[in-house]
Design an enzyme around this catalytic site. Sequence first.
Site, short mmCIF file in Angstrom:
data_model
loop_
_atom_site.label_atom_id
_atom_site.label_comp_id
_atom_site.label_asym_id
_atom_site.label_seq_id
_atom_site.Cartn_x
_atom_site.Cartn_y
_atom_site.Cartn_z
N CYS A 8 0.78 -1.29 -0.04
CA CYS A 8 -0.12 0.42 -0.04
C CYS A 8 0.87 1.16 -0.09
CB CYS A 8 -0.95 0.17 1.13
SG CYS A 8 -0.32 0.39 2.83
N ASN A 11 2.55 1.64 4.31
CA ASN A 11 2.60 -0.05 4.95
C ASN A 11 2.20 0.27 6.48
OD1 ASN A 11 5.45 -1.90 5.73
ND2 ASN A 11 3.43 -2.65 5.04
N CYS A 13 -1.36 0.53 7.24
CA CYS A 13 -2.91 0.26 7.09
C CYS A 13 -3.20 -1.13 6.55
CB CYS A 13 -3.79 1.23 6.89
SG CYS A 13 -3.55 2.71 7.97
N ARG A 14 -3.41 -0.93 5.23
CA ARG A 14 -3.75 -1.92 4.38
C ARG A 14 -2.89 -3.17 4.05
NH1 ARG A 14 -5.42 1.68 -0.48
NH2 ARG A 14 -3.46 2.89 0.22
N SER A 15 -1.54 -2.73 3.70
CA SER A 15 -0.76 -3.97 3.37
C SER A 15 -0.43 -4.78 4.50
CB SER A 15 0.46 -3.29 2.66
OG SER A 15 1.25 -2.55 3.11
N ASP A 125 -8.06 3.29 1.35
CA ASP A 125 -7.37 3.47 2.27
C ASP A 125 -8.23 4.43 3.58
OD1 ASP A 125 -5.33 4.64 3.98
OD2 ASP A 125 -4.32 5.60 2.39
#
Length: 158
Positions: A8, A11, A13-15, A125
């Site tokens: 993301c 690095n 939150c999402r990934s 996001d």
Amino acid sequence: MYNILFVCMGNICRSPSAEGFFVKALAESGYAGQVSVDSAGTHGWHVGHTPDARAVDVAEKFGVDISRLRARKVDSSDFHKYDLIVAMDRSNLDDLHRIQPQESKASLTMMMDYHPEGHPSEVPDPYYGGMDGFNYMCELLEAATAGLLKDVGKRLEG
């Protein structure tokens, strides 16, 4: 060993959440010893930081522990180390294509390509929003992880 990198922007939150969900899925499958997983960001703003506390809290509610992960930035060597690099959104994918060395082995894809409904096309996001965004992110990642695990299983079995 089949190597997967989730990416993301920062690095945090999402990934890292995607990494955590996939590690959990691997542990519950027969593929745990055959796949390595990591996450990174296309930007280096948060290098060395733990995931966003909201991401940690919500992932935990899904039975996923991401608290020990640390942010890092994508490096050109990642394109040689990883077989599959999975972007969370189109902007991340575009950034990855732009920095991918021509001779690298990595295939690039989007996380939501593995979601059973295929929409939305990106993992939104949640960073600038509230807890609802983090819950929605985890719901999407949980469903997409199942599809990715099926795809990886097919690759490993033949």
